[in-house]
Write a protein that holds these residues in place. Sequence first.
Motif, PDB file in Angstrom:
ATOM      1  N   ASN A 274       0.946  -1.257   0.037  1.00  0.00           N
ATOM      2  CA  ASN A 274       0.011   0.125   0.124  1.00  0.00           C
ATOM      3  C   ASN A 274       0.781   1.033  -0.191  1.00  0.00           C
ATOM      4  O   ASN A 274       0.451   2.297  -0.735  1.00  0.00           O
ATOM      5  N   LEU A 277       2.348   1.710  -3.518  1.00  0.00           N
ATOM      6  CA  LEU A 277       1.330   2.340  -4.441  1.00  0.00           C
ATOM      7  C   LEU A 277       1.191   3.736  -4.339  1.00  0.00           C
ATOM      8  O   LEU A 277       1.408   4.567  -5.294  1.00  0.00           O
ATOM      9  N   SER A 280       4.660   5.337  -5.486  1.00  0.00           N
ATOM     10  CA  SER A 280       4.908   5.323  -6.987  1.00  0.00           C
ATOM     11  C   SER A 280       4.237   6.095  -7.825  1.00  0.00           C
ATOM     12  O   SER A 280       4.394   6.430  -8.889  1.00  0.00           O
ATOM     13  N   PRO A 330       3.087  -3.195  -7.109  1.00  0.00           N
ATOM     14  CA  PRO A 330       2.816  -1.984  -6.251  1.00  0.00           C
ATOM     15  C   PRO A 330       4.040  -0.756  -6.587  1.00  0.00           C
ATOM     16  O   PRO A 330       3.845   0.264  -6.242  1.00  0.00           O
TER      17      PRO A 330
END
Length: 335
Positions: A274, A277, A280, A330
């Motif tokens: 998480n 993500l 990124s 992710p």
Amino acid sequence: MAYRPICAEYAKRLATLEGDDFQLEVCTLLSRNFFGFQFIPDKPSGDGGLDGLSHNHTVGYCCYGPEIAGAGLTSADIKTKVLSKFYSDLRRIFELDFPPSAKKNATPIHSENKKLSSIVRPGSKLTQVTLCCSWFEDNTIIGPLNAKFDEYKKISKLNYIDPACTLTFQGPHQISTSYAVDDQAMLRLEQPDLMKALNKTPIASTQPPPDLSAFEEKMQVLADTFPQKKNSINSIRKRLLEDWGKSLQVSESLNNTAPNIYKKYENLIKDVANKALEQSMTAGPSDFNTILSKFREGIALRLKDELHFPPEEIQNIAAQLTAQLVGECPIDWRP
């Protein structure tokens, strides 16, 4: 009060420990429950009959994990072994021993225990002796132990024993409910399973999932951004694929061998995924090396602090897990 699942699982695992492994775990548990608990190593020249002391040297502990796995012993055989071991410990604490030519059922006589004089705090006497054993499958063991304890008390000089001293026998279930058992206690007992799981992981990597399109697209972005680094990017691609496969093997092995650790490991992966993500969202191809290093370091720290993975395995597993996050997306640096 309900018997908590963690206590039941801890007791179950504690019952499988033998010899020094049982003694070390019990003393570790006691040290986390009693401030000032004193562990007593058996070097040099023995421990005087005691494995630990608490409550200002007024409570003594004797630990015994009989070696019974695969020995084909009956309950009666094990009971005899346990009684013999603790009778011997009690004689040393009471400073008693049998005469050299003693016959069966002879009465022990005084035998100075010089070792205790260098262990027990001067002036302290035991008001409680607790016998901790990995086996407690026969309640008729309690009577003989207390009878022998009372017999020895009557003939001892009581140099280290208070006249009102009492005896308690504890098996795995009593130990798990008498003292606070937490996740760290469970992790200590799960470490053998953890090592077994990690050692089951083959050196050769397995194939990652068949759909590598997103992964290959990310590697192509790197190749397009840094055309002069073609060979290096190919090496990075190969290493990431290998580490990704190994990471999947670690997860499978943990799930099969150490399911309690696996649950925590999976939660760690989800949490890190998480965060990856989110980070990124603003990452570009020029950030790929920085972001990989950052996640490797963060994962390694969490494996050490939260899951207590063995130090010699942490860096490799952190790199493998980072590769898995790259492979499953992710961690992403595509524009």
